[in-house]
Scaffold this motif. Sequence first.
Motif, mmCIF file in Angstrom:
data_model
loop_
_atom_site.group_PDB
_atom_site.id
_atom_site.type_symbol
_atom_site.label_atom_id
_atom_site.label_comp_id
_atom_site.label_asym_id
_atom_site.label_seq_id
_atom_site.Cartn_x
_atom_site.Cartn_y
_atom_site.Cartn_z
ATOM 1 N N ARG A 1 38.407 36.903 39.435
ATOM 2 C CA ARG A 1 37.960 37.717 40.681
ATOM 3 C C ARG A 1 38.538 38.876 41.071
ATOM 4 N N ASN B 1 29.893 42.576 41.048
ATOM 5 C CA ASN B 1 30.862 42.754 42.047
ATOM 6 C C ASN B 1 31.638 41.190 41.681
ATOM 7 N N ASP C 1 41.598 34.473 47.889
ATOM 8 C CA ASP C 1 41.425 35.114 49.180
ATOM 9 C C ASP C 1 42.647 34.716 50.128
ATOM 10 N N ARG D 1 34.517 39.810 42.593
ATOM 11 C CA ARG D 1 34.997 39.155 43.550
ATOM 12 C C ARG D 1 34.318 38.378 44.303
ATOM 13 N N ASP D 2 32.999 38.637 44.400
ATOM 14 C CA ASP D 2 32.027 37.786 45.157
ATOM 15 C C ASP D 2 31.303 37.150 44.272
ATOM 16 N N ASP D 3 30.834 37.797 43.038
ATOM 17 C CA ASP D 3 30.133 37.028 42.114
ATOM 18 C C ASP D 3 30.753 35.761 41.270
#
Lengths: 555, 135
Positions: free
Chosen positions: A211, A47, B127, A49-51
Amino acid sequence: MGFTSKIQSHYDVVVVGAGAAGAAYIQRLTESGLRVLAIEKGPFFKNHRDDFIENELGIFNHLWDSSSYEVEGDAFRATPNLGRAVGGGTLAWTAVALRFFERDFHFKKHWKVPAQSSVTNWPISLKDLDLYYQQAELHMGVSGTATVWDQPNAALPPNPALDFYPGSNQLKTGFDKLGYRWAPGRIATNSRPYNNASECLHCGFCRSGCRVDAKYQADKVLIEPALASGFLDLAYECTVVELLTSGDGKQITALRFVDDQSGEELKVSAEHVVLCNNPFETTRLLLNSANDAHPNGIGNKFDQVGRHFFCHLGVVGLGFTEQDLRASTGHNMGNIMSLDPCNQGRDKNYVGGFTLLSLNGAGAGVAAIDPLEHFQGPELQEKMSRFNRALFMVSFIEGLPAEHNRIRLGQSLDSYGLPQAKVEYDYLENDLLALADARQAMADVMTEAGAGDVHVSREFEAHPMGGMRMGNSPSQSATDKWGRVHGLNNLWVGGASLFVSGSSVNPTLTIHALALRSAEKLAKTFAQQKKQKQQQKKDQKKNKQSSLNSERAYA
Amino acid sequence: MQQPLQEQHTLIISALAQGLLPQTGSIPGAHQLPVTQMIADVVVQWDSGQREIFEQSLLYVDGLALDLLGARLVDLSDDQAVHFVSLIAQSEELSDFWEPMRKLLVLNYYALPPVYSELGFPGPSIDNGGLSAFA
């Protein structure tokens, strides 16, 4: 250890190392319907985006640690950014995706070879790679435009060029004043949404892993689809410790590998084996797998394994201006480039040349380590406070291979009791002449672009290459023109260890194109062998039947 | 299990951090941020030989401060720490120690939000939709 599925005892192909070359091999082999096992030393970041984290330290989560190697000579400082993860170096790379020049493949024809160097011609030409370069550019979603350095009628990359950043607009002036032609870089970063991935969001953290996958990262683009196809099994956080051969030494019959977490040892056999480790580790595995048939290491009958090692010499420059150039944002490398100096030695006292590429993004640490190395305390702090007003550049200088620059086994042992690699590497006189020219050219470009306080770093070694170079003669090379190890029928190599010369452009596109070409050859070889085996079975059955018939007739 | 660095070692790292990256205007110094701990976390991952050399080198430079400036590193004033770092940075004899030490200090320091935000770096942005980097 991580497994994506139950590991079988036998595969059509085992690929060691799931990085830039391994992923290209995996894509082409699984697409051809071969059952493949890939074994990777590093983790699998599923992942992104999160990793991945937007921080300059994020790069260290997916880098190979070269600091444990023994070193002889002055040139190796353990700085190359090699990958250690599923996706390999493509997680940490800055995505500069340039083709080699025609002259790079015919080095001896174009240049007079310096006495100290063992550089020679490649056994292939640019024409042999053209189709695979195109395919690589499509996989990577390369952005760029036509340039003066392209081959006539060369296909354009799939995406338009990324727009120039403020610093690039400034560097144009410097290039123009010095007569260097410039162009937007060829970057494997999306200038628009491509293959279901985002366009570049200019966050500045390419090197820490993208990401949003705007940058080509091989695990997402090639390995995940191969896993979804059902033709690929993947074992990660595993170390391959030995290759086993047939008694006559002509075939790899099996590999032993270890689950790094549990210590459990596994053994798997395959019709073909492909080594896509970095140049240090491909060599180390072959030398550590010595047996009665290969007493000096697998494929090392002529003492070629590990020889002809070389790197690019890298330098980084920082030139302070009065304008806010937002240097801390943007994709990291090659927003603007000049490839004119790649051939600059022609007019000077050395052979080869160097690239000039812009840098952007979160490079405060890099700036403080390299071009500002000689500053400490308040002076360092003052310069760093002006980072956003700086022009920031990198140059890669063509290093040349030499027979005595090589990878061997050292005395120290890894956690499995196997000898570590030893790097024997000194720069050649030609390397240092080209380096001096590159440092001066970079300083000149930044000065002419309006920078008043310019600092160019000393050299660092980048993009390690060679050790398993391609060639037609087993006494002068370790692999044939397909990257197959001389003297073995089913052992192939992928990656920069195959390089005969290194140009001065970044190597990843060429690594990818070479792997696609070799994988296609491997798949064809496999299909022919399968057909032959089927025919042999048919013939045996037929012979058995006819001998039964004869026996019956006789009875 | 890896043993943490001893206090005598961390105090020396902190003093070197203070000399290399002192507080400047609104930018905090490295010794005021968790840079020493970040380096200690890296060092405990090293093999025993590499770590032993590093620890011995720390004690050696501490002794050097006493010889040259008459005080242990932890007892140096801000200006003396800056001066001492400028001396060891020029020493060829200490380059095997100082080069990686300096690298660790600056990489960790400039990656900290209180530092990079003062330099005008935007920090994480994905984000929030990313950045526009065009003039």
